[in-house]
Enzyme design. Structure first.
Site, mmCIF file in Angstrom:
data_model
loop_
_atom_site.group_PDB
_atom_site.id
_atom_site.type_symbol
_atom_site.label_atom_id
_atom_site.label_comp_id
_atom_site.label_asym_id
_atom_site.label_seq_id
_atom_site.Cartn_x
_atom_site.Cartn_y
_atom_site.Cartn_z
ATOM 1 C CE LYS A 120 -7.681 15.051 -2.461
ATOM 2 N NZ LYS A 120 -8.174 14.647 -3.778
ATOM 3 C CD GLN B 70 -11.111 15.806 -5.695
ATOM 4 O OE1 GLN B 70 -10.035 16.101 -5.195
ATOM 5 N NE2 GLN B 70 -11.697 14.657 -5.432
ATOM 6 C CG ASP C 296 -4.250 12.204 -7.780
ATOM 7 O OD1 ASP C 296 -4.146 11.962 -6.551
ATOM 8 O OD2 ASP C 296 -5.112 12.949 -8.262
#
Ligand code: NAP
Length: 283
Positions: free
Chosen positions: A52, A96, A119
């Site tokens: 990422k 994460q 997200d």
């Protein structure tokens, strides 16, 4: 059968977003910023975070990585998320998952302001998605919608079957397809006659997490088959939820694993980050 090339599509999207990121930097005198929080030393998470961050840098988005040890307390993690929430240079915050077991992920995620939730996991964003309002949708299903759009695969009036009902893939996938006017069925581990349900699909989405679970006898001739799975076969090789070798004989379009849905997830994270930055600064 036409292969859906997620790797190439993701490359094109990243190039488009690089233009948007450069325009933002020019207009605002700073780069778009994505804060990435990794707690603990889960090896898979480390690889995801590394990928990422690399994708951010290649696109001209500034990544602010925070690596915290596994022993981090809930209070310490919350303090960091609060400071990122208030930091004006941070446009998106990504925590994460999974987190070490002693941490309350739900509580931490709730500290991310909706406008920085890149997200699309927050109850507010999920609610807006369900209400068909402007929102940030989860990256993986959003990436699948983008693949369908870019391959000119119509959804309106089509029968879509989503196998899997997780909060990060199956459920938002079904909502996005519904919002795109498909007739949607959601299947899960308690579904009866799964094969019959799948055989009705014009668009079949497999998000089960079981290697080669969807076999050719479950696929209608000419169906579009999207494989979300990232599994390991008997030899430990990466494979999807779809038995690619047999399903390719029946599908009209099919995503490979690797190189299908996977690269799109990161591309859509960058997309959501750019959109979040533009939205925040337009207010
Ligand atoms: P998950 O949370 O484990 O959910 C799996 C879903 O499959 C559940 O809803 C489960 O039903 C259903 N299921 C399990 N066995 C079934 C069966 N025999 N028949 C019908 N349904 C069944 O997994 P996830 O997070 O959604 O991920 C799914 C897959 O996608 C995994 O392989 C994951 O690695 C992959 N993934 C890939 C990406 C990417 O970027 N490519 C991103 C995220 C996930 P119940 O709800 O009834 O248990």
């Amino acid at each position: 059968m036409q292969l859906i090339d997620g790797k190439e599509t993701a490359r094109v999207i990243r190039a488009e977003l690089a233009g948007r990121a450069a325009a933002f930097a020019e207009a605002h005198g700073r780069r778009i910023g994505l804060a990435v929080l990794l707690i603990g030393d889960d090896p898979a998470s480390q690889v995801y975070v590394r990928n990422k961050i690399k994708a951010c840098e290649e696109t001209g988005i500034r990544s602010l990585a925070h690596y915290l040890p596994a022993a981090t307390t809930q209070a310490q993690a919350e303090e960091l998320v609060r400071s990122l929430a208030e930091d004006d240079k941070v446009d998106g915050i990504l925590i994460q998952l999974p987190l070490p077991a002693h941490l309350d992920a739900k509580k931490l995620l709730a500290l991310i302001p909706t406008e920085k939730d890149v997200d699309g996991f927050s109850p507010e964003n999920v609610g807006r998605l369900a209400l068909r309002e402007d929102c940030t949708a989860a990256c993986t299903p959003l990436g699948i919608m983008e693949l369908l759009r870019r391959y000119h695969i119509p959804t309106a009036g089509k029968r879509a079957v989503v196998v899997g009902r997780s909060n990060i893939v199956g459920k938002p996938m079904a909502l996005l397809l519904l919002n795109a006017d498909a007739t949607v069925t959601i299947c899960h581990s308690r579904t009866q006659n799964l094969k019959d349900e799948c055989l009705r699909a014009d668009i079949l989405i497999a998000a089960v997490g079981k290697p080669k679970f969807i076999t050719a006898d479950m696929v209608k001739e000419g169906a579009v088959v999207i494989d979300v799975g990232m599994d390991r076969d008997e030899e430990g090789k990466l494979c999807g939820d779809v038995d690619f070798a047999s399903v390719r004989e029946k599908a009209s379009f099919l995503t490979p694993v690797p190189g299908g849905v996977g690269p799109m997830t990161i591309a859509m994270l960058l997309y959501n980050t750019c959109a979040a930055a533009e939205r925040r600064t337009a207010e």
